[in-house]
Scaffold this active site. Sequence first.
Site, PDB file in Angstrom:
ATOM      1  N   ASP A 184     -25.005 -20.133   3.615  1.00  0.00           N
ATOM      2  CA  ASP A 184     -25.870 -21.266   3.964  1.00  0.00           C
ATOM      3  C   ASP A 184     -27.225 -21.324   3.239  1.00  0.00           C
ATOM      4  O   ASP A 184     -27.909 -20.309   3.147  1.00  0.00           O
ATOM      5  CB  ASP A 184     -26.231 -21.232   5.456  1.00  0.00           C
TER       6      ASP A 184
ATOM      7  N   GLN B 238     -28.532 -17.573   2.799  1.00  0.00           N
ATOM      8  CA  GLN B 238     -27.860 -16.407   3.358  1.00  0.00           C
ATOM      9  C   GLN B 238     -27.343 -15.570   2.194  1.00  0.00           C
ATOM     10  O   GLN B 238     -26.601 -16.067   1.335  1.00  0.00           O
ATOM     11  CB  GLN B 238     -26.695 -16.855   4.249  1.00  0.00           C
TER      12      GLN B 238
ATOM     13  N   SER C 126     -29.144 -17.713   9.608  1.00  0.00           N
ATOM     14  CA  SER C 126     -29.710 -18.976   9.126  1.00  0.00           C
ATOM     15  C   SER C 126     -30.888 -19.479   9.957  1.00  0.00           C
ATOM     16  O   SER C 126     -31.024 -19.158  11.131  1.00  0.00           O
ATOM     17  CB  SER C 126     -28.625 -20.040   9.087  1.00  0.00           C
TER      18      SER C 126
ATOM     19  N   ARG D 290     -27.630 -19.747  17.677  1.00  0.00           N
ATOM     20  CA  ARG D 290     -28.249 -19.503  16.365  1.00  0.00           C
ATOM     21  C   ARG D 290     -28.602 -20.748  15.545  1.00  0.00           C
ATOM     22  O   ARG D 290     -28.242 -21.848  15.864  1.00  0.00           O
ATOM     23  CB  ARG D 290     -27.310 -18.633  15.538  1.00  0.00           C
TER      24      ARG D 290
ATOM     25  N   GLU E  90     -22.666 -24.958  14.518  1.00  0.00           N
ATOM     26  CA  GLU E  90     -23.605 -24.152  13.736  1.00  0.00           C
ATOM     27  C   GLU E  90     -24.583 -25.060  12.988  1.00  0.00           C
ATOM     28  O   GLU E  90     -24.324 -26.242  12.775  1.00  0.00           O
ATOM     29  CB  GLU E  90     -22.843 -23.308  12.694  1.00  0.00           C
TER      30      GLU E  90
HETATM   31  C1  FRU Z   1     -22.737 -20.662   8.958  1.00  0.00           C
HETATM   32  C2  FRU Z   1     -23.128 -19.331   9.589  1.00  0.00           C
HETATM   33  C3  FRU Z   1     -24.327 -19.500  10.491  1.00  0.00           C
HETATM   34  C4  FRU Z   1     -24.925 -18.132  10.494  1.00  0.00           C
HETATM   35  C5  FRU Z   1     -24.682 -17.677   9.086  1.00  0.00           C
HETATM   36  C6  FRU Z   1     -24.432 -16.202   8.940  1.00  0.00           C
HETATM   37  O1  FRU Z   1     -22.059 -20.549   7.757  1.00  0.00           O
HETATM   38  O2  FRU Z   1     -22.031 -18.796  10.268  1.00  0.00           O
HETATM   39  O3  FRU Z   1     -24.008 -19.996  11.773  1.00  0.00           O
HETATM   40  O4  FRU Z   1     -26.287 -18.145  10.822  1.00  0.00           O
HETATM   41  O5  FRU Z   1     -23.559 -18.395   8.609  1.00  0.00           O
HETATM   42  O6  FRU Z   1     -24.389 -15.833   7.600  1.00  0.00           O
END
Ligand code: FRU
Length: 484
Positions: free
Chosen positions: A3, A19, A60, A134, A186
């Site tokens: 992300d 990420q 994220s 999250r 998410e």
């Molecule tokens: C979305 C996700 C988010 C999380 C992150 C972890 O792709 O699953 O919800 O914060 O990736 O890397």
Amino acid sequence: MNDPNGMFYFDGEYHLFYQYYPDSNVWGPMHWGHAVSTDLVHWEHLPIALYPDSLGYIFSGSAVVDWNNTSGLGQNGRPPLVAIFTYHNPDAERAGRSDFQYQGIAYSNDKGRTWTKYPGNPVVPNTQKIRDFRDPKVIWDEASQQWVMVFAAADHVKLWRSDNLTEWTHLSDFGKEWGSHGGVWECPDLFPIQVEGSNEKKWVLLLSINPGAANGGSGTQYFVGNFDGKKLELDPTFAPDVSGEKAVWLDYGRDNYAGVTWSDIPKEDGRRIFIGWMSNWDYATRVPTQKWRSSTTIPRTLTLRKTGEGYRVFSEPVKELQNLRASARRLESAELSGFLDITAQIGATSPAQMELVLDFELPAGAYPDFGVQLSNSKGEQYRVGYNAAAKQFYSDRRNTGNISFSDKFARSNHSAPRLSEEKTIRMHLFLDAASAELFADGGATVLTDIFFPGEDFHQIALYSEKGSVKLLKAEAFRLRSIWR
Ligand code: FRU
């Protein structure tokens, strides 16, 4: 990487975090990688901004410029930059607890070059013990004069408020009864936006979901509504049912996920600029690449328009991308039937890194299937086009080469409903070595897909099957690399 995170504009720079797991090319303990750009097109990699710590991995989140130093974290009269992210605590998860995700903050007083974790973390603890808790996105709401945080909690989003970015209280929940729920929610993004060509203001909630997207796996739906400083209510004309059948999707391709928008774009600019992760959890950790695993989409400008179907978010490539155009060729009007190899005509040394703008006129009473085909000497090909009978755009990567790394990668071609009723169809395409991004009808329908040919595609053709279609005009631009 996965992300995009924490995007904001400050002091002449667009910041983009993401990420990132630096030690392997599969997902692992998450950090925030960091890049900056002065034009949204050329990017400079900076050192990792946030490392995991005793509270967990850094998942994220978002970042804002705290212009009035409401947090008190600023120095020397300069506004601090504040990042708001999810801590994911792997030890707590292994121990079988449910409260292993919670929100924390970090701040920077040197243009985002170094970040300090706030000693009072977490700022939003997980007292309800919700396993998926999250991806906070924070905005300053001018109307209610408060910071508003939206984050995902399993099957809904939670809205919290703050005066100072460090002390937060719960406002309301949204979404249990709306939209697609085929997977976990998410990466929400909530922002006000003016309806194009009017003074009307609406609120848009972008919401990523995995799995359960329109064409399988990960994807981003959205909602249009009103926010009164406490509650988000769907606009009465915008009612995607809870079965997900009427969910409205930002992009019908399989490779645009977890996208969010930039914070603090100057008022004189006024754009809502979006970037997504160009992959899908169905196969992201198995794509046949070594040195790079994933990238973002190109940056896109989002607008909200009133259409025959109600409010819709349109996505268009940011105008700064035009600076990459190296050479322009134009094809004049032609009746298209069968194949037309345009490789030489458009001066493509390689169709990889091309931008195409194609205008077609739909025939009356006939239903051709037409579009663009990339191919190579191995007989591999990729097609992106429009099926007039089905009234759908589609992207077909079933013969693009290496598709065997996941049986979910190329099960079928995938399609997107056409929104416009116009006789003229515009297909605006960005093609790269391993991706295609289609913006149809001025951004009303979007399809983003990746592929992995065994050899670069070096031939490009237009085609029309099941009848002919009129090509009104075609513009082709070779694009310079963003890295050189
Ligand atoms: C979305 C996700 C988010 C999380 C992150 C972890 O792709 O699953 O919800 O914060 O990736 O890397």
